[in-house]
Design a protein around this motif. Structure first.
Motif, short mmCIF file in Angstrom:
data_model
loop_
_atom_site.label_atom_id
_atom_site.label_comp_id
_atom_site.label_asym_id
_atom_site.label_seq_id
_atom_site.Cartn_x
_atom_site.Cartn_y
_atom_site.Cartn_z
N PRO A 2 57.82 78.56 43.33
CA PRO A 2 58.12 77.61 43.44
C PRO A 2 60.03 77.20 43.00
CG PRO A 2 56.79 78.26 41.65
CD PRO A 2 56.96 79.15 42.97
N GLU A 3 60.46 78.82 42.99
CA GLU A 3 62.29 79.25 43.43
C GLU A 3 62.27 78.48 44.49
OE1 GLU A 3 60.59 81.78 40.25
OE2 GLU A 3 59.62 81.36 42.56
N GLU A 4 61.29 78.43 45.73
CA GLU A 4 61.94 78.38 47.20
C GLU A 4 61.74 76.76 47.04
OE1 GLU A 4 60.40 78.75 51.78
OE2 GLU A 4 59.53 80.01 50.55
N LEU A 5 60.50 76.38 46.03
CA LEU A 5 60.95 74.70 45.78
C LEU A 5 62.33 74.04 46.10
CD1 LEU A 5 58.76 72.38 46.23
CD2 LEU A 5 57.94 72.70 44.13
N CYS A 6 62.51 74.65 44.76
CA CYS A 6 63.89 74.28 43.65
C CYS A 6 64.51 74.59 44.95
CB CYS A 6 63.84 74.92 42.90
SG CYS A 6 62.50 74.71 41.29
N SER A 7 64.86 75.22 45.53
CA SER A 7 66.52 75.75 46.66
C SER A 7 66.24 75.27 47.93
CB SER A 7 66.06 77.19 46.42
OG SER A 7 65.50 78.20 46.86
N THR A 8 64.74 74.48 48.14
CA THR A 8 64.84 73.58 49.13
C THR A 8 64.72 72.29 49.41
OG1 THR A 8 62.95 74.15 49.79
CG2 THR A 8 64.11 75.61 50.68
N ILE A 9 63.48 72.11 48.94
CA ILE A 9 62.92 70.14 48.77
C ILE A 9 63.61 70.21 48.07
CG2 ILE A 9 60.84 68.78 49.05
CD1 ILE A 9 59.65 71.04 51.30
N TRP A 10 63.60 70.41 47.15
CA TRP A 10 64.11 70.08 45.59
C TRP A 10 65.81 70.53 45.11
CZ3 TRP A 10 59.06 70.06 41.19
CH2 TRP A 10 58.80 69.27 41.75
N GLN A 11 66.18 70.61 45.52
CA GLN A 11 67.18 71.35 45.68
C GLN A 11 68.14 70.06 44.95
OE1 GLN A 11 69.41 71.88 49.44
NE2 GLN A 11 69.84 70.07 50.08
N ASP A 12 68.49 68.48 45.12
CA ASP A 12 68.91 67.29 44.78
C ASP A 12 68.23 67.39 42.71
OD1 ASP A 12 70.99 67.93 46.65
OD2 ASP A 12 70.33 66.36 47.48
N ALA A 13 67.38 68.33 43.04
CA ALA A 13 66.73 67.24 41.75
C ALA A 13 66.93 68.39 40.71
CB ALA A 13 64.96 68.24 41.24
N PRO A 14 67.11 67.39 39.16
CA PRO A 14 68.22 67.54 38.23
C PRO A 14 67.75 69.37 37.59
CG PRO A 14 67.10 65.89 37.90
CD PRO A 14 65.91 66.42 39.05
N GLU A 15 68.69 69.76 37.00
CA GLU A 15 69.00 71.47 36.55
C GLU A 15 67.38 71.58 35.77
OE1 GLU A 15 69.53 73.76 38.48
OE2 GLU A 15 70.06 72.55 39.68
N THR A 16 66.94 70.85 34.64
CA THR A 16 66.98 70.60 34.14
C THR A 16 65.15 71.06 34.26
OG1 THR A 16 66.16 68.07 33.36
CG2 THR A 16 67.69 70.20 32.05
N LEU A 17 64.70 70.20 35.38
CA LEU A 17 62.89 70.00 35.88
C LEU A 17 62.94 71.50 36.63
CD1 LEU A 17 60.98 68.39 36.65
CD2 LEU A 17 62.32 68.22 39.05
N LYS A 18 64.28 71.89 37.58
CA LYS A 18 64.02 73.44 37.73
C LYS A 18 63.49 74.34 37.34
CE LYS A 18 67.79 72.48 40.76
NZ LYS A 18 68.62 72.10 41.57
N GLU A 19 64.72 74.34 36.16
CA GLU A 19 64.29 75.27 35.08
C GLU A 19 63.10 75.50 34.44
OE1 GLU A 19 67.13 75.24 32.22
OE2 GLU A 19 69.17 75.61 33.89
N CYS A 20 62.76 73.93 34.79
CA CYS A 20 61.46 74.08 33.32
C CYS A 20 59.66 74.96 34.63
CB CYS A 20 61.18 72.69 33.66
SG CYS A 20 59.72 72.25 32.60
N ILE A 21 59.94 74.54 35.69
CA ILE A 21 59.77 74.60 36.65
C ILE A 21 58.94 76.32 37.16
CG2 ILE A 21 58.66 75.27 39.20
CD1 ILE A 21 59.92 71.63 39.11
N VAL A 22 60.31 77.46 36.97
CA VAL A 22 60.63 77.66 37.30
C VAL A 22 60.31 79.20 36.04
CG1 VAL A 22 62.06 80.03 38.23
CG2 VAL A 22 62.03 77.83 39.45
#
Length: 128
Positions: free
Chosen positions: A66-86
């Motif tokens: 999930p960390e790699e997903l958020c830092s690559t493909i989803w790098q422009d996703a809202p921070e709240t979404l990335k935090e929730c996933i991680v």
């Protein structure tokens, strides 16, 4: 023959639980798709010259965590979404399962197509 013998040696008796017939006057290669069931063995008989059979990925890429997903493909996703996933353990565990199964497909289509080779009829989760 080699593939069928390998399946029989490693898995015993093989049963086909589903089948389909595709009839077409002109046929192009299949579009990229995911065969979801694990241990999904396929058999195909193509009755037209020049049409490729099942294609599979020769190499795998894409995010593995999930960390790699958020830092690559989803790098422009809202921070709240990335935090929730991680940070949410249940969501993170489910996302990890999804990435294990489908993460290799999360690369640009041109890279997917460039890494496809004739698969000899075997498929499975994470293949195309």
């Amino acid at each position: 023959d080699r593939i069928i013998n390998n399946i029989l040696q490693n898995h015993g008796q093989v049963q086909f639980s589903e089948w389909s017939m595709i009839v077409s006057s002109s046929c192009q290669a299949q579009t990229i798709h995911i065969d979801v069931p694990a241990n999904n063995y396929q058999f195909g008989l193509v009755l037209q010259d020049g049409i490729p059979g099942t294609m599979v990925l020769s190499k795998h890429g894409g995010p593995e965590t999930p960390e790699e997903l958020c830092s690559t493909i989803w790098q422009d996703a809202p921070e709240t979404l990335k935090e929730c996933i991680v940070k949410n353990a249940a969501i993170r565990d489910r996302m990890q399962q999804l990435l294990h199964a489908y993460g290799p497909l999360l690369i640009p289509r041109a890279e997917l197509e460039a890494s496809m080779v004739s698969g000899g009829g075997s498929g499975g989760g994470g293949g195309a």
